[in-house]
Design an enzyme around this catalytic site. Structure first.
Site, PDB file in Angstrom:
ATOM      1  N   CYS A 155       4.513  -9.966  -3.152  1.00 56.79           N
ATOM      2  CA  CYS A 155       5.380  -9.502  -4.247  1.00 56.79           C
ATOM      3  C   CYS A 155       4.997 -10.112  -5.586  1.00 56.79           C
ATOM      4  O   CYS A 155       4.593  -9.414  -6.505  1.00 56.79           O
ATOM      5  CB  CYS A 155       6.860  -9.819  -3.971  1.00 56.79           C
ATOM      6  SG  CYS A 155       7.582  -8.915  -2.627  1.00 56.79           S
ATOM      7  N   ASP A 183       5.777   2.112   0.873  1.00 55.29           N
ATOM      8  CA  ASP A 183       6.462   1.109   0.057  1.00 55.29           C
ATOM      9  C   ASP A 183       7.186   1.803  -1.098  1.00 55.29           C
ATOM     10  O   ASP A 183       6.553   2.321  -2.022  1.00 55.29           O
ATOM     11  CB  ASP A 183       5.445   0.105  -0.480  1.00 55.29           C
ATOM     12  CG  ASP A 183       6.089  -1.078  -1.191  1.00 55.29           C
ATOM     13  OD1 ASP A 183       7.272  -0.986  -1.576  1.00 55.29           O
ATOM     14  OD2 ASP A 183       5.410  -2.099  -1.349  1.00 55.29           O
ATOM     15  N   HIS A 240       7.219  -1.860   2.467  1.00 52.83           N
ATOM     16  CA  HIS A 240       7.255  -3.106   1.708  1.00 52.83           C
ATOM     17  C   HIS A 240       7.569  -4.264   2.661  1.00 52.83           C
ATOM     18  O   HIS A 240       8.295  -4.104   3.636  1.00 52.83           O
ATOM     19  CB  HIS A 240       8.340  -3.009   0.626  1.00 52.83           C
ATOM     20  CG  HIS A 240       8.303  -4.119  -0.376  1.00 52.83           C
ATOM     21  ND1 HIS A 240       7.345  -4.201  -1.351  1.00 52.83           N
ATOM     22  CD2 HIS A 240       9.107  -5.204  -0.540  1.00 52.83           C
ATOM     23  CE1 HIS A 240       7.566  -5.278  -2.090  1.00 52.83           C
ATOM     24  NE2 HIS A 240       8.623  -5.902  -1.612  1.00 52.83           N
TER      25      HIS A 240
END
Length: 270
Positions: free
Chosen positions: A132, A189, A220
């Site tokens: 991330c 994602d 994700h």
């Protein structure tokens, strides 16, 4: 290899309240070789700081022969403890990531790399990875970076005022000719949709950045082995971990010396 774990509290310049940055360090340990030196890797965490999944991910890298530094990125707002994988923890993490300045993210990355380079068991050859978040790839000392589902890059929404400048720096040539980059995204994602992935890929290719761009059948946070809401793919994670280690072994595991210009095209024999 066996690993050892410790932490260092480092004073920052940009936190007005002077709260230190805690960096967890996980190191390889070879009995009877106390002076062994290894390459270093900085591991940026998700928005929840250094959680169990992040520590286990970092420990696996360390066990392959790398000194690993994991910064607790929200020291401006709270202590270094991990935040829970629940609604409250998610809300806190998302709140902090747009209250912390981009410059402060950059400072955390620089201080973490400074720490790695200062350690007696690190040889100063540095790589970077993370989930991330992360701002380490632009540091000149980082020779390779492997980024898992990098979020907020396409939308430039990281940092205070949602003022992330990653793609601006890419287009300005800040990554051109400065190491190898791997971008890994899940095609399912929802945080980084197809248009966002295409935008990132195009910017990197137009800037002639040495990049491998991988899009896999995953969502994700697919490498998170805890509280992943059914998204963890253990087999895919293992495969991509091996891919990452090949990059690190090749780019920072061996000192190749300075590159030379390749003026001769390779010959292919059928």
């Amino acid at each position: 290899m066996l690993v050892t774990k410790t932490f260092h509290d480092i004073q920052t310049q940009l936190d007005p309240d002077g709260r230190p940055l805690r960096v967890f360090v996980i190191s390889p340990s070879i009995p009877r070789y106390p002076q062994a030196k290894f390459p270093g890797v900085i591991v940026f965490s998700e928005i929840y700081q250094v959680t169990g999944p992040v520590e286990r991910f970092a420990s696996q890298i360390a066990s392959q022969g790398f000194v690993v530094a994991c910064p607790s990125i929200y020291h401006e707002f709270e202590g270094p403890e991990p935040m829970p994988y629940d609604t409250e923890g998610t809300d806190r993490g998302n709140k902090y990531k747009i209250e912390k300045t981009v410059a402060a993210f950059d400072e955390d990355a620089k201080l973490s790399i400074d720490l790695l380079c200062s350690l007696s068991n690190c040889n100063g050859r540095i790589g970077a990875t993370g989930m991330c978040l992360g701002e380490a790839a632009f540091d000149q000392r980082v020779l390779s970076s492997v980024c898992f589902f990098a979020t907020d890059v396409h939308s430039a929404t990281l940092g205070k005022g949602k003022s992330d400048d990653t793609l601006i720096k890419v287009r300005n040539g800040d990554l051109t000719g400065k190491g190898e980059l791997v971008m890994i995204f899940g095609k399912q994602d929802t945080h980084v949709p197809r248009a966002g992935r295409d935008l990132i890929r195009t910017a990197l290719e137009d800037a002639n950045v040495t990049t491998s761009f991988l899009e896999v059948q995953a969502q994700h946070a697919f490498i998170r082995d805890e509280s992943s809401k059914g998204r963890w793919d253990a087999a895919l994670t293992r495969s991509l971990f091996s891919f990452m280690m090949e990059v690190f072994d090749r780019t920072i595991g061996v000192d190749l010396g300075p590159p030379v210009e390749d003026t001769k095209a390779p010959e292919h024999v059928c």
